[in-house]
Design an enzyme around this catalytic site. Structure first.
Site, PDB file in Angstrom:
ATOM      1  N   LYS A  52       3.127  -3.398   6.291  1.00 51.01           N
ATOM      2  CA  LYS A  52       3.273  -3.613   4.851  1.00 51.01           C
ATOM      3  C   LYS A  52       4.735  -3.475   4.411  1.00 51.01           C
ATOM      4  O   LYS A  52       5.199  -4.226   3.544  1.00 51.01           O
ATOM      5  CB  LYS A  52       2.378  -2.644   4.077  1.00 51.01           C
ATOM      6  CG  LYS A  52       0.897  -2.977   4.149  1.00 51.01           C
ATOM      7  CD  LYS A  52       0.605  -4.349   3.558  1.00 51.01           C
ATOM      8  CE  LYS A  52      -0.870  -4.673   3.512  1.00 51.01           C
ATOM      9  NZ  LYS A  52      -1.144  -6.009   2.949  1.00 51.01           N
TER      10      LYS A  52
ATOM     11  N   TYR B  30      -0.354  -0.165  10.126  1.00 48.73           N
ATOM     12  CA  TYR B  30      -0.634  -0.820   8.848  1.00 48.73           C
ATOM     13  C   TYR B  30       0.512  -0.581   7.859  1.00 48.73           C
ATOM     14  O   TYR B  30       1.017  -1.522   7.229  1.00 48.73           O
ATOM     15  CB  TYR B  30      -1.939  -0.273   8.286  1.00 48.73           C
ATOM     16  CG  TYR B  30      -2.319  -0.795   6.922  1.00 48.73           C
ATOM     17  CD1 TYR B  30      -2.783  -2.091   6.744  1.00 48.73           C
ATOM     18  CD2 TYR B  30      -2.257   0.038   5.805  1.00 48.73           C
ATOM     19  CE1 TYR B  30      -3.155  -2.561   5.499  1.00 48.73           C
ATOM     20  CE2 TYR B  30      -2.629  -0.422   4.552  1.00 48.73           C
ATOM     21  CZ  TYR B  30      -3.080  -1.715   4.403  1.00 48.73           C
ATOM     22  OH  TYR B  30      -3.440  -2.178   3.162  1.00 48.73           O
TER      23      TYR B  30
ATOM     24  N   SER C 208       0.833  -1.205   0.000  1.00 45.39           N
ATOM     25  CA  SER C 208       0.000   0.000   0.000  1.00 45.39           C
ATOM     26  C   SER C 208       0.867   1.253   0.000  1.00 45.39           C
ATOM     27  O   SER C 208       1.993   1.248   0.509  1.00 45.39           O
ATOM     28  CB  SER C 208      -0.885  -0.007   1.253  1.00 45.39           C
ATOM     29  OG  SER C 208      -1.479   1.251   1.482  1.00 45.39           O
TER      30      SER C 208
END
Length: 298
Positions: A130, A126, A102
């Site tokens: 990633k 997050y 992302s």
């Protein structure tokens, strides 16, 4: 090809399946219809009893949920990814592995524009998770265990269905709900810019990555996908022009969501990805029009 898709109950996986005719597909998720029910945080189980030519790893805990529950984010976004990579590495021949990353791996003060070569400095759990997945994919590829490619997806709009716990979920809601005559809440400033892609562009990117020769990718297995830089206000202008329903969007600032999303880049220059054959949508009008069959009532 024999292909494994994780997180297969999700919208992107469902759209991807429509384009993978002629292949033997194994779909897995923790729930959903037509999939092998399996929790990858518990290990590979019987999923890898036969080898795969390719693995598309979409299973993840999304941004706001990963921020709210660190342990769950670590288990799903890192431990399960490691499970997939380790099982893939044990196969007789290295499979192609596509890891869904992302643009949340980046931070951009002032919601500015950056280059695809900018060093990742995530400001969310997050994004950090990633980045770790990207480095694992790179190292397994360096060792010759897999043919990895990590795709940094833009914010994908307009998704059908109900809002999820992604911090960017509002970007679909402010279009989807008004199109259907319902109110929607905008939790961030209308001036915020987003690096966007349509679902069809995201699926096209995965299909292209699946076929991309390893020698073209080289040592840098992470690819920041092209996208459109669009202010939220610009999205609402298109909504108003197409439907006259922008007044159904109510601005209610949410500090937690704004804190996450405002650190993401408002635009990303992606010359390497474009040279590799990845492409952005032409404009937001095209994204809007293409989304209508997915989100509007029949």
């Amino acid at each position: 090809m024999r292909i494994l898709i994780t997180g297969a109950s999700g919208f992107l996986a469902t759209e991807l399946m429509k384009q993978l005719g002629g292949h033997e597909i194994v779909r897995t998720d923790i729930a959903g219809q037509g999939v092998v029910h399996h929790d990858l945080t518990a290990g590979p189980g019987l999923l890898f009893d036969r080898p795969y030519d390719a693995i598309i790893h979409l299973a993840a805990v999304v941004s706001s949920e990963a921020e709210a529950d660190l342990a769950k984010g670590l288990a799903v976004n890192i431990d399960a990814t490691r499970t997939v990579l380790t099982a893939a590495a044990a196969q007789p021949e290295p499979p192609v592995v596509i890891f869904a990353s992302s643009v949340a791996v980046f931070s951009a003060p002032g919601n500015g524009t950056i280059d695809e070569g900018t060093l990742p400095r995530p400001l969310s759990s997050y994004g950090a998770q990633k980045v770790i997945g990207e480095y694992l994919v790179r190292d397994f590829t360096r060792r010759g265990l897999i043919a990895g490619r990590s795709l940094r997806f833009p914010t994908i709009v307009v998704r059908p269905g109900r809002p999820n716990r992604a911090a960017s979920s509002f970007a679909s809601s402010i279009i989807r709900e008004p199109v259907n005559g319902q109110e929607a809440v905008l939790p961030v400033s209308p001036d915020l810019r987003l690096h966007l892609a349509s679902p069809s562009a995201a699926v096209a990117a995965m299909l292209h990555a699946l076929d991309l020769p390893a020698e073209r990718i080289g040592d840098e297995t992470t690819i920041t996908l092209p996208g459109l830089s669009v202010p939220v206000a610009g999205m609402l202008e298109v909504l108003e022009h197409r439907t006259g329903r922008a007044t159904l969007v109510r601005h209610e600032p949410d500090e937690a969501i704004e804190r996450i999303v405002s650190t993401w880049p408002g635009g990303i220059e992606t010359p390497r990805a474009e040279e590799l054959g990845f492409a952005a949508d032409p404009d937001f009008e095209a994204i809007f029009d293409a989304s209508l069959p997915l989100i509007a009532p029949a």
